[in-house]
Scaffold this motif. Structure first.
Motif: not given
Length: 376
Positions: A305-320
């Motif tokens: 039910g949780q999720y991940f990977g969305e913030l890199a799409l919002v900020t347009h940064r590489p995966r940290a």
């Protein structure tokens, strides 16, 4: 418009047929872009729309004249034939799984031969493993004797056949054109279309065929797709961030998700990579880790039910950060970046607010905001 009048609105049969036909084509092809596929599909449909005025009357006459005697089997379309998509099937109303999971026993050798025979059939290439197993299980045995007609040129197609044994001759317009010797398959288009057989196939010897009927195939395909969509809708309804979406927007999102499966220890995303999408967790647990002093440190664990990977799409940064499957098989629903940008606009403000929350958590771990970036 009053509620009474709206309830009297009937969906035309022609519309049901066209939409079902498009849905099947989409499920079989599984294109990357739904809109592009739909535009191309309906343009082709319009370009190849048949003329149904004079030709339909001629077809009826030829069908009547050829019902008796040894005349050449008709190839022309008769008025009694209809598209397979007019044959209604409502997966939501079908509570009986028996038909979709019917199992006709086969030896390991027979099953292996079936798999080898159908592996290059276009309709089967896009099936998931579970669907393919259901198809193989549902293929039923047909024994034939010398002289038996398996299919006749001009007849409506209903079954798809895989040859287990026997010799079969193929005729077009009563002319022998080829022979199957104990191997081969024919009639696969009958799984989609109630279209006329292009040739006659007749048994020359005793033989054994494995057959699949169209309704069973469609039931497996459509019911599986329906179940997956319902599962995704329930998953998305449990995600707080998506409460900002309207119900129809969540349905569109469910249709855009793609299933991915990972084994324990598999790396799902790698720190430093460009972001290609986000993930929702269907089953299992994942570990989020960041590089620190030549090693990786776990910063969080996420579950169903949780999720991940969305913030890199919002900020347009590489995966940290890197994300790994842990504790067994992990099933994820993947949303690619194009669908993310198209479908999750209403949630963008919420995701941007989450950036500060993640950074606050990381400050507690690494001690300085200067040492961290977007983890996902």
């Amino acid at each position: 418009m009053s509620s009474d009048s709206s309830r009297r609105i009937q969906v035309p049969d022609e519309l049901k047929e066209v939409l079902l036909q498009f849905s099947i084509a989409y499920l079989v092809e599984q294109p990357v872009d739904l809109i592009d596929f739909a535009a191309e599909y309906f343009n082709k449909l319009q370009a190849h729309r048949p003329n149904t005025t004079t030709s339909d009357l001629n077809d009826d006459n030829q069908s009547i004249n050829s019902q008796e005697g040894d005349a050449e089997p008709p190839i022309v379309q008769s008025s009694r034939r209809k598209s397979v998509f007019a044959e209604a099937y409502d997966p939501e109303a079908d509570d009986d799984d028996e038909g979709a999971t019917a199992v006709f026993p086969k030896t390991d050798e027979q099953r292996a031969r079936l798999i080898e025979s159908v592996k290059n059939v276009l309709l089967f290439r896009s099936l998931e493993k579970e669907q393919m197993n259901q198809v193989l299980d549902a293929m039923f045995e047909r024994k034939v004797q010398p002289g038996d007609f398996i299919i006749r040129q001009g007849d409506d197609g209903d079954n798809f056949y895989v040859i287990e044994s026997g010799v079969y001759k193929v005729y077009i317009n009563d002319k022998h054109i080829s022979t199957y010797n104990h191997t081969g398959l024919f009639g696969e288009l009958a799984l989609l279309y109630n279209m006329p057989r292009a040739a006659t196939v007749q048994a020359e010897t005793n033989g054994l065929l494995w057959a699949m009927d169209r309704q069973t195939f469609r039931r497996i395909l459509l019911k599986s797709a329906f179940k997956k969509r319902k599962m995704y809708e329930e998953l998305l309804n449990s995600v707080p961030m998506l409460k900002a979406l309207q119900n129809y927007e969540r349905m569109n999102l469910a249709d855009a998700l793609v299933s991915k499966t990972y084994e324990n220890g598999d790396r799902i995303i790698k720190q430093g990579d460009a972001a290609d999408g986000m993930y929702f967790i269907e089953e299992g647990t994942v570990s989020v880790r960041m590089d620190q002093d030549d090693s990786e440190i776990e910063i969080s664990k996420l579950g169903k039910g949780q999720y991940f990977g969305e913030l890199a799409l919002v900020t347009h940064r590489p995966r940290a950060a890197s994300v790994y499957a842990t504790g067994g098989v992990v099933k994820l629903a993947f949303l690619d970046v194009r669908a993310f940008e198209r479908l999750l606009g209403p949630c963008m403000d919420i995701m941007k607010r989450n950036i500060d929350d993640y950074e606050s958590q990381l400050v507690k771990i690494f001690g300085s905001k200067n040492n961290i970036t977007d983890t996902r």
